[in-house]
Design an enzyme around this catalytic site. Structure first.
Site, PDB file in Angstrom:
ATOM      1  N   ASN A   1      35.119  40.203  35.539  1.00  0.00           N
ATOM      2  CA  ASN A   1      34.243  40.018  33.764  1.00  0.00           C
ATOM      3  C   ASN A   1      34.194  38.888  33.435  1.00  0.00           C
ATOM      4  O   ASN A   1      34.588  37.800  33.475  1.00  0.00           O
ATOM      5  CB  ASN A   1      36.164  40.392  33.281  1.00  0.00           C
ATOM      6  CG  ASN A   1      35.919  40.376  32.151  1.00  0.00           C
ATOM      7  OD1 ASN A   1      35.499  39.921  31.149  1.00  0.00           O
ATOM      8  ND2 ASN A   1      37.026  41.229  31.735  1.00  0.00           N
TER       9      ASN A   1
ATOM     10  N   CYS B   1      34.842  38.575  24.773  1.00  0.00           N
ATOM     11  CA  CYS B   1      33.749  39.467  25.227  1.00  0.00           C
ATOM     12  C   CYS B   1      32.895  40.861  24.126  1.00  0.00           C
ATOM     13  O   CYS B   1      32.217  41.225  24.487  1.00  0.00           O
ATOM     14  CB  CYS B   1      34.876  40.407  26.186  1.00  0.00           C
ATOM     15  SG  CYS B   1      36.192  39.730  27.342  1.00  0.00           S
TER      16      CYS B   1
ATOM     17  N   HIS C   1      31.837  46.962  28.360  1.00  0.00           N
ATOM     18  CA  HIS C   1      32.086  45.781  28.223  1.00  0.00           C
ATOM     19  C   HIS C   1      33.169  45.749  29.589  1.00  0.00           C
ATOM     20  O   HIS C   1      34.042  46.662  30.074  1.00  0.00           O
ATOM     21  CB  HIS C   1      33.286  45.315  27.491  1.00  0.00           C
ATOM     22  CG  HIS C   1      34.057  43.453  27.726  1.00  0.00           C
ATOM     23  ND1 HIS C   1      33.707  42.548  28.306  1.00  0.00           N
ATOM     24  CD2 HIS C   1      35.628  43.397  28.015  1.00  0.00           C
ATOM     25  CE1 HIS C   1      34.418  41.629  28.998  1.00  0.00           C
ATOM     26  NE2 HIS C   1      35.599  41.974  28.564  1.00  0.00           N
TER      27      HIS C   1
HETATM   28  C1  LIG Z   1      45.666  42.409  34.683  1.00  0.00           C
HETATM   29  C2  LIG Z   1      46.298  44.001  34.972  1.00  0.00           C
HETATM   30  C3  LIG Z   1      45.262  44.261  36.017  1.00  0.00           C
HETATM   31  C4  LIG Z   1      47.610  43.892  35.161  1.00  0.00           C
HETATM   32  O1  LIG Z   1      47.754  45.718  36.034  1.00  0.00           O
HETATM   33  P1  LIG Z   1      49.310  45.367  35.432  1.00  0.00           P
HETATM   34  O2  LIG Z   1      49.246  46.921  36.329  1.00  0.00           O
HETATM   35  O3  LIG Z   1      49.462  45.475  33.512  1.00  0.00           O
HETATM   36  O4  LIG Z   1      50.229  44.750  35.932  1.00  0.00           O
HETATM   37  P2  LIG Z   1      52.250  44.178  35.317  1.00  0.00           P
HETATM   38  O5  LIG Z   1      51.553  43.045  34.793  1.00  0.00           O
HETATM   39  O6  LIG Z   1      52.181  45.785  34.879  1.00  0.00           O
HETATM   40  O7  LIG Z   1      52.396  44.674  36.638  1.00  0.00           O
HETATM   41  C5  LIG Z   1      52.745  45.937  37.526  1.00  0.00           C
HETATM   42  C6  LIG Z   1      53.192  45.277  39.093  1.00  0.00           C
HETATM   43  O8  LIG Z   1      51.936  44.156  39.712  1.00  0.00           O
HETATM   44  C7  LIG Z   1      52.816  43.242  40.078  1.00  0.00           C
HETATM   45  N1  LIG Z   1      51.691  42.545  40.094  1.00  0.00           N
HETATM   46  C8  LIG Z   1      51.194  42.072  38.751  1.00  0.00           C
HETATM   47  N2  LIG Z   1      49.792  41.210  38.741  1.00  0.00           N
HETATM   48  C9  LIG Z   1      49.524  41.271  39.931  1.00  0.00           C
HETATM   49  C10 LIG Z   1      49.018  40.328  40.608  1.00  0.00           C
HETATM   50  N3  LIG Z   1      47.824  39.378  40.688  1.00  0.00           N
HETATM   51  N4  LIG Z   1      48.827  41.250  42.567  1.00  0.00           N
HETATM   52  C11 LIG Z   1      49.608  41.378  42.866  1.00  0.00           C
HETATM   53  N5  LIG Z   1      50.648  42.524  42.030  1.00  0.00           N
HETATM   54  C12 LIG Z   1      51.141  41.703  40.315  1.00  0.00           C
HETATM   55  C13 LIG Z   1      53.565  42.502  39.195  1.00  0.00           C
HETATM   56  O9  LIG Z   1      54.557  41.817  39.853  1.00  0.00           O
HETATM   57  C14 LIG Z   1      53.826  44.083  39.205  1.00  0.00           C
HETATM   58  O10 LIG Z   1      55.323  44.664  39.824  1.00  0.00           O
HETATM   59  P3  LIG Z   1      56.362  45.467  39.811  1.00  0.00           P
HETATM   60  O11 LIG Z   1      56.716  46.869  39.271  1.00  0.00           O
HETATM   61  O12 LIG Z   1      57.413  45.943  41.022  1.00  0.00           O
HETATM   62  O13 LIG Z   1      57.515  44.993  38.632  1.00  0.00           O
HETATM   63  C15 LIG Z   1      46.295  45.081  33.271  1.00  0.00           C
HETATM   64  O14 LIG Z   1      47.178  45.148  32.405  1.00  0.00           O
HETATM   65  C16 LIG Z   1      45.020  44.677  33.117  1.00  0.00           C
HETATM   66  O15 LIG Z   1      43.656  44.947  33.789  1.00  0.00           O
HETATM   67  N6  LIG Z   1      44.823  44.486  31.740  1.00  0.00           N
HETATM   68  C17 LIG Z   1      43.258  44.003  30.857  1.00  0.00           C
HETATM   69  C18 LIG Z   1      42.819  43.274  31.315  1.00  0.00           C
HETATM   70  C19 LIG Z   1      41.410  42.701  30.546  1.00  0.00           C
HETATM   71  O16 LIG Z   1      40.600  43.884  31.032  1.00  0.00           O
HETATM   72  N7  LIG Z   1      40.884  42.522  30.115  1.00  0.00           N
HETATM   73  C20 LIG Z   1      40.244  41.487  30.029  1.00  0.00           C
HETATM   74  C21 LIG Z   1      40.419  42.287  28.662  1.00  0.00           C
HETATM   75  S1  LIG Z   1      38.628  41.337  27.860  1.00  0.00           S
END
Ligand SMILES: CC(C)(COP(=O)(O)OP(=O)(O)OC[C@H]1O[C@@H](n2cnc3c(N)ncnc32)[C@H](O)[C@@H]1OP(=O)(O)O)[C@@H](O)C(=O)NCCC(=O)NCCS
Length: 338
Positions: A294, A128, A263
């Site tokens: 993304n 990215c 980004h």
């Molecule tokens: C991927 C992302 C959106 C996930 O969000 P998060 O809040 O970290 O999610 P978590 O993995 O902590 O999970 C939180 C809850 O959502 C749930 N969950 C995870 N993925 C899910 C999805 N796709 N749909 C619904 N629920 C989801 C989990 O089971 C968890 O549930 P719980 O609280 O009951 O246990 C976030 O981590 C993110 O944006 N990270 C950066 C990613 C990014 O920008 N990448 C590119 C960089 S170049």
């Protein structure tokens, strides 16, 4: 025995130092629009969750006639047009991508051939952050006199490397291409780059298995995996200071900006960065992620292209751009908007 060089006379001939700026920008978004509703079932998610956690409403996935090369060409045509040059005038072509499906050769020579160019052509693998690395390299090439015109393309077909069943990535990654022409100019229009890497977090975003393991252990098609929370924390806390350093290095204050083009990783990361940078409320912030997803290396040029095309930001104004992602790697600079 001691050997001495034949020529102790001094420096070699070098072209005079020049200035560089982005003179053209273009973008291509694949035809197929994929709304959240098409993704949610396989990952047990919902439209509301995806919108709230990532800001994504829909994304584009490439289909037939939209290969990495096809999309690159379609993004390059308007960029060359805006720059007012022909492809044959390019001295170098840099293609930033992680989804070109050949180990070798690079995508760039094939793109060059498609465009009708015999320029030096190579790919950049910085995920990215690849496009902002490319702008850095193009700037230095023009400034040093190695090139007069350099094409920088950020392009991805991440739908080929994303598992439809991976809850952490299926809704994030998308396809598209953005292109910029960096040319010699009277006035310097690309500020100093602040860049770096953190290889200790190499595994935070990575292909799930190496090609060797895929082959020897018969593992099936690999995809890109991501430790979402790790990346989120790194981006939110680590990248605003990098962006601030790029502003300081350019001698620009936040209130002098006409645009912030980070980004397009996640809208919550974008909002957190804007807050930490204390950006005045009237500065347009790219939120192309809502309708584009993304697109990794393509995200910064695609976001800027949209803002320029829609008249949201002034040509000739100043934009702070930053790319960050797998590696982990990052690069940021202030640029004059083409
Ligand atoms: C991927 C992302 C959106 C996930 O969000 P998060 O809040 O970290 O999610 P978590 O993995 O902590 O999970 C939180 C809850 O959502 C749930 N969950 C995870 N993925 C899910 C999805 N796709 N749909 C619904 N629920 C989801 C989990 O089971 C968890 O549930 P719980 O609280 O009951 O246990 C976030 O981590 C993110 O944006 N990270 C950066 C990613 C990014 O920008 N990448 C590119 C960089 S170049």
């Amino acid at each position: 025995m001691t050997v001495t060089p034949k020529n102790l006379a001094g420096p070699l001939a070098a072209p005079p130092a020049a200035s560089a700026r982005i003179t053209g920008i273009g973008g291509y978004r694949p035809r197929r629009v994929v709304p959240n509703s098409e993704i949610v079932e396989r990952i047990d998610s919902s439209d509301e969750w995806i919108r709230e956690r990532s800001g994504i409403i829909e994304r584009r996935w490439a289909g037939e006639g939209e290969s990495v090369i096809d999309m690159s060409e379609l993004a390059t045509t308007p960029a060359l047009e805006m720059a007012g040059i022909e492809a044959a005038q390019l001295d170098a072509i840099l293609v930033a991508t992680v989804s070109w499906p050949y180990q070798t050769p690079a995508a760039a020579p094939m793109l060059a051939e498609r465009l009708g160019s015999k320029a030096a052509a190579l790919d950049i693998s910085a995920a990215c952050a690849g496009y902002c690395h490319g702008i850095t390299m193009a700037n230095d090439m023009v400034r040093a006199g190695t090139a007069e015109h350099v094409l920088v393309v950020g392009v991805e077909r991440l739908s080929d490397f994303t598992s439809r069943d991976d809850r952490g990535t299926a809704f994030i990654f998308a396809d598209g291409a953005g292109a910029a022409v960096v040319s010699r100019s009277e006035v310097q229009g690309i500020g100093p780059t602040v860049w770096g890497s953190d290889g200790a977090q190499w595994e935070a975003i990575s292909q799930t298995e190496s090609w060797i393991d895929v082959h020897q252990k018969n593992l099936g098609w690999p995809h890109i995996g991501m430790a979402g929370q790790t990346v989120f924390r790194w981006a939110v806390w680590g990248m605003a200071p990098v962006a601030q350093k790029a502003l300081d290095a350019a001698g620009v204050t936040a209130d002098q900006l006409d645009a912030f083009v980070p980004h397009q990783a996640n809208v919550r990361i974008i909002d957190a960065m804007a807050k930490q940078l204390k950006l005045p409320a009237d500065i347009p912030i790219a939120r192309d992620i809502a309708y584009t997803g993304n697109t990794s290396a393509a995200s910064v040029p695609l976001a800027m292209e949209r803002m320029v095309r829609e008249g949201e930001i002034p040509r000739g104004g100043l934009a702070l751009q930053i790319g960050f992602g797998a590696g982990l790697s990052y690069a940021a600079q202030v640029v004059t908007i083409p």
